[in-house]
Design an enzyme around this catalytic site. Structure first.
Site, short mmCIF file in Angstrom:
data_model
loop_
_atom_site.label_atom_id
_atom_site.label_comp_id
_atom_site.label_asym_id
_atom_site.label_seq_id
_atom_site.Cartn_x
_atom_site.Cartn_y
_atom_site.Cartn_z
N ARG A 294 0.86 -1.18 0.00
CA ARG A 294 0.00 0.00 0.00
C ARG A 294 0.89 1.23 0.00
O ARG A 294 1.52 1.55 1.01
CB ARG A 294 -0.91 -0.03 1.23
CG ARG A 294 -1.63 1.29 1.48
CD ARG A 294 -2.69 1.16 2.55
NE ARG A 294 -2.25 0.65 3.83
CZ ARG A 294 -1.62 1.36 4.76
NH1 ARG A 294 -1.31 2.62 4.54
NH2 ARG A 294 -1.29 0.81 5.91
N HIS A 298 -3.74 4.17 4.75
CA HIS A 298 -4.80 3.17 4.86
C HIS A 298 -6.13 3.76 4.40
O HIS A 298 -6.87 3.15 3.64
CB HIS A 298 -4.90 2.69 6.30
CG HIS A 298 -6.02 1.73 6.55
ND1 HIS A 298 -6.02 0.44 6.10
CD2 HIS A 298 -7.19 1.90 7.20
CE1 HIS A 298 -7.14 -0.15 6.45
NE2 HIS A 298 -7.87 0.72 7.13
N TYR A 307 4.27 5.50 11.25
CA TYR A 307 4.61 4.12 11.58
C TYR A 307 5.48 3.40 10.55
O TYR A 307 5.85 2.25 10.76
CB TYR A 307 3.34 3.30 11.84
CG TYR A 307 2.32 3.32 10.72
CD1 TYR A 307 2.45 2.51 9.60
CD2 TYR A 307 1.20 4.15 10.79
CE1 TYR A 307 1.52 2.53 8.58
CE2 TYR A 307 0.26 4.18 9.78
CZ TYR A 307 0.43 3.36 8.68
OH TYR A 307 -0.51 3.38 7.66
#
Length: 401
Positions: A294, A298, A307
């Site tokens: 990805r 998200h 992160y």
């Protein structure tokens, strides 16, 4: 207590490193498996656009000539352009939220184009590319994210189920549907039906997914479980969810699992065709782990810089699913610059039409939210509708004084 496992090797690679002192060789092996997909990765097009022969899967793409590959390239470019436009529109306040698919175009277009018209697909909420291959107008998707529609398409006509927001719930729905196909005798030969169900790596930690595995296995349901492992379940990496590669989980349920390069549209097409053929002939379910990445957040409510490192993203950019097809077409003389320019111009027009539709979409009436919830009228829902409309009328009456 056993030490914490550090790496999770492929079968035959030796024991995993434990505790907090892995050897340099084990660290390198773990990084390589994370970045490349491991030794059992099925790949037909390298990131450099070179064709890799496969004794097992070449026969499933024998009909893919240069024109077919150009069409797959076009599919991915249009889908990505629409995705980028929708992402921008959310930032401009035109959509409540958007779920980007950037980087996952090959997994979705390749698997979607493998489906026959009679097959059924069950998406999660990121399968815009699969929707496109099933003939769903991208404008019909926008209503969900603009909060004007539950789903704007006829799912029976397109054989593409409405989006599912609850993580993993679509796996149970798909298992039940595929069991129905089996009970009604719609499997057993080349003319049979199959179902495909899409979910992410994070969903494999949900009980619904495992229940779906159990039921599909017990009843030999014609169901392809298509896991898009994009490496991050929001902010949790895959290695914090599973001790083994995800495709190997199928062994515990008694059906085959396979890992495919999810950035390789040709491999995704071939592997999904094989899996669907297995299902149509009554051989039971198959798990495909599409190893992809990805490249965006998200959702538009997420900040991936909190992160994951930018180096990781830069590494995966070199494996871009669209660029490898472009390189293959150009290297072999199947497409020239005029073709690529025409596809880009078509994609820009595609996005402009989507944008114009979104900006000029009429506001639905307040009672729209209560329509098409049930096949038949429900007294409870009607009572809720009347109460809500009465509540809104109270504001109108107050404004008159």
């Amino acid at each position: 207590m056993p030490s914490e496992q550090w790496t999770h090797p492929e079968p035959g690679d030796g024991p995993a490193a434990v505790a907090a002192q892995p050897s340099p060789e084990q660290v390198i092996a773990g990084l390589r498996a994370t970045s490349e997909g491991g030794a059992e990765l099925t790949q037909l097009l390298t990131p450099e656009g070179q064709r890799v022969p496969s004794e097992r899967f070449d026969r499933y793409v024998e009909d893919v000539d240069d024109e077919t590959l150009k069409n797959l390239y076009r599919d991915m470019v249009l889908v990505r352009r629409a995705d980028r436009e929708a992402n921008a529109m959310q930032r401009q306040g035109q959509l409540g939220i958007w779920v980007p698919l950037l980087g996952q175009e090959a997994a979705q277009v390749g698997s979607g184009r493998a489906l026959q018209p009679r097959d059924m697909a069950f998406p999660s909420y990121r399968e815009h590319g699969v929707a496109y291959t099933r003939g769903v107008d991208m404008r019909e998707l926008i209503g969900i994210f603009r909060c004007t529609d539950h789903s704007g398409w006829d799912y029976q006509a397109h054989r593409f189920h409405p989006y599912t927001i609850v993580i993993g719930n679509q796996v149970l729905n798909a298992a039940g549907y595929a069991m129905g196909q089996k009970f009604e005798g719609k499997v057993g030969d080349e003319g049979g039906e199959a179902t495909i169900c899409y979910f992410g790596d994070g969903a494999t930690s949900q009980g619904d997914v495992h229940e779906g595995f159990v039921w599909a296995a017990v009843y030999d349901a014609p169901l392809v479980f298509f896991c898009q492992n994009n490496q991050w379940a929001i902010s949790e990496p895959t290695e914090r969810q599973s001790r083994l590669p995800l495709y190997q989980r199928a062994r515990g349920y008694g059906f085959p699992g396979i890992r495919v390069d999810g950035n390789d549209v040709l491999a995704c097409l071939a592997v999904t065709r094989w899996a669907l053929e297995e299902c149509r002939h009554g051989n039971g379910p198959v798990l495909i782990e599409a190893f992809t990445y990805r490249m965006d957040a998200h959702t538009t409510t997420d900040d991936p810089t909190r992160y994951r490192l930018s180096d990781e993203l830069e590494e995966w950019k070199l494996k871009d699913p669209i660029e490898r097809v472009r390189a293959f077409l150009a290297r072999n003389g199947y497409a020239d610059q005029a073709f690529f320019d025409s596809v880009q111009a078509e994609a820009d027009q595609f996005a402009a039409e989507l944008r114009d539709y979104t900006f000029n979409m009429p506001e639905p009436p307040p009672d729209r939210v209560f329509s098409q919830v049930y096949a038949e009228p429900s007294p409870v829902l009607e009572a809720q509708r009347e109460e809500y409309l009465s509540y809104l009328d109270g504001f109108a009456a107050a404004g008159e004084h």
